[in-house]
Write a protein that holds these residues in place. Structure first.
Motif, PDB file in Angstrom:
ATOM      1  N   ARG A   1       6.076  -3.614   5.530  1.00 44.05           N
ATOM      2  CA  ARG A   1       5.873  -2.198   5.842  1.00 44.05           C
ATOM      3  C   ARG A   1       6.568  -1.816   7.147  1.00 44.05           C
ATOM      4  NH1 ARG A   1       1.863   0.028   8.983  1.00 44.05           N
ATOM      5  NH2 ARG A   1       0.647  -1.907   8.922  1.00 44.05           N
ATOM      6  N   GLN A   2       6.535  -2.729   8.120  1.00 41.85           N
ATOM      7  CA  GLN A   2       7.103  -2.425   9.437  1.00 41.85           C
ATOM      8  C   GLN A   2       8.580  -2.783   9.556  1.00 41.85           C
ATOM      9  OE1 GLN A   2       4.334  -3.651  12.762  1.00 41.85           O
ATOM     10  NE2 GLN A   2       3.105  -4.403  11.056  1.00 41.85           N
TER      11      GLN A   2
ATOM     12  N   VAL B   1       5.029  -1.099  -1.586  1.00 42.08           N
ATOM     13  CA  VAL B   1       6.306  -0.776  -0.946  1.00 42.08           C
ATOM     14  C   VAL B   1       6.705   0.657  -1.279  1.00 42.08           C
ATOM     15  CG1 VAL B   1       8.772  -1.287  -0.915  1.00 42.08           C
ATOM     16  CG2 VAL B   1       7.123  -3.157  -0.844  1.00 42.08           C
TER      17      VAL B   1
ATOM     18  N   THR C   1       4.451   3.085   0.467  1.00 40.46           N
ATOM     19  CA  THR C   1       4.785   3.119   1.887  1.00 40.46           C
ATOM     20  C   THR C   1       5.966   4.048   2.147  1.00 40.46           C
ATOM     21  OG1 THR C   1       3.966   0.862   2.232  1.00 40.46           O
ATOM     22  CG2 THR C   1       5.536   1.706   3.851  1.00 40.46           C
TER      23      THR C   1
ATOM     24  N   VAL D   1      -2.878   2.335   7.186  1.00 40.08           N
ATOM     25  CA  VAL D   1      -2.618   2.000   5.790  1.00 40.08           C
ATOM     26  C   VAL D   1      -3.416   2.871   4.821  1.00 40.08           C
ATOM     27  CG1 VAL D   1      -2.657   0.107   4.101  1.00 40.08           C
ATOM     28  CG2 VAL D   1      -2.030  -0.347   6.471  1.00 40.08           C
TER      29      VAL D   1
ATOM     30  N   ILE E   1      -1.490   5.384   2.973  1.00 35.97           N
ATOM     31  CA  ILE E   1      -0.556   4.803   2.004  1.00 35.97           C
ATOM     32  C   ILE E   1      -1.273   4.478   0.694  1.00 35.97           C
ATOM     33  CG2 ILE E   1       0.969   2.857   1.511  1.00 35.97           C
ATOM     34  CD1 ILE E   1       1.522   2.697   4.524  1.00 35.97           C
TER      35      ILE E   1
END
Length: 264
Positions: A80-81, A117, A120, A151, A154
């Motif tokens: 995610r980052q 993913v 996100t 999160v 998301i």
């Protein structure tokens, strides 16, 4: 599916006495026996419920470690980052581009990594998982992530359906997805390919997706813009309609079946 679960001898296990009641309720819902937090398990797999959530553990001397869904830490957090954003292959394969975040249905959700993913990156994602235990692991991970400040927003874009994907796609009554994403279990012949513990754990439960051609047919009938299929890099395409485009990586590829251009 119930027969495969029974053949694998799976038992729900509370990891502490405080979780006994919840474990019994889960066992009843899944049609599985429930063990004790203090007694040994006589199964091949233990679905363990404890303070950190739900995890699946294969039993035996050479068994891999447990598998659970965690969107807050580990690989999901790192991707995610630092995963590369919309430049990732899965984003390109799903049709993401500037100003375009398609509505996606992931019909083979598994543990939800690919769906996470896409969520996100801003997509609204429906997920279907037909194996009840895997669906329960995913549901547990989603519930634990909802309260997180970063999160939670998301996973709010992710909705899980449990059932047979072919039947659910054929009877879909909601807004049709722009993109249907498929990652069916490929029938491996080389045991050395089963390196991930998720694969080692899930193959006895799930088996191979031998109905992948029917799933692709249902996906093509439902998707408004494209179907994207993830495959091992050297595997043949799913039998049926040939893909019009392929994106190839080091170990996997994406076969793309476009129907209409995705536009902002």
């Amino acid at each position: 599916m119930q027969e495969r679960q029974a053949a694998c001898r799976i038992q729900v296990m509370p990891m502490a006495p405080a979780f006994t009641e919840a474990a019994q309720a889960l066992a009843s819902a899944l049609g599985l026996p429930c063990g004790s937090s203090t007694g040994p398990s006589d199964g091949e797999f233990a679905l363990q419920l404890g303070p950190a959530g739900l995890q699946l553990q294969q039993l035996g001397a050479e068994a891999p470690g447990p598998v659970w869904v965690d969107f807050l830490q580990g690989g999901a957090a790192h991707r995610r980052q630092f995963g590369g954003g919309s430049g990732q292959m899965i984003a390109k394969a799903a049709g993401l581009q500037p100003g375009v975040r398609p509505y996606v249905l992931d019909a083979t959700a598994g543990l939800g990594q690919d769906a996470f993913v896409l969520a996100t990156l801003g997509c609204r994602v429906e997920m279907i998982e037909r194996q009840p235990i895997i669906a329960q692991l995913l549901r547990d991970g989603l519930e634990r992530a909802r309260g997180d400040a970063q999160v939670g927003s998301i996973v709010a874009r992710m909705r899980l359906h449990q059932g047979n994907a072919i039947e659910l796609l054929r009877a879909w009554q909601d807004e049709p997805p722009q993109v249907v994403y498929l990652d069916p279990m490929f029938p491996h012949r080389d045991k050395s390919a089963l390196v991930k513990k998720e694969m080692r754990l899930f193959r006895p439960l799930v088996g191979d997706d031998l109905d992948a051609p029917a799933l692709l047919e249902a996906a093509l009938a439902l998707a408004t813009h494209r179907v994207t299929v993830k495959r091992p890099r050297k595997a043949p395409p799913i039998a049926g309609v040939a893909p019009s485009l392929t994106l190839e990586g080091k170990s996997s590829r994406y076969d793309i079946y476009p129907k209409k251009s995705l536009k902002a």
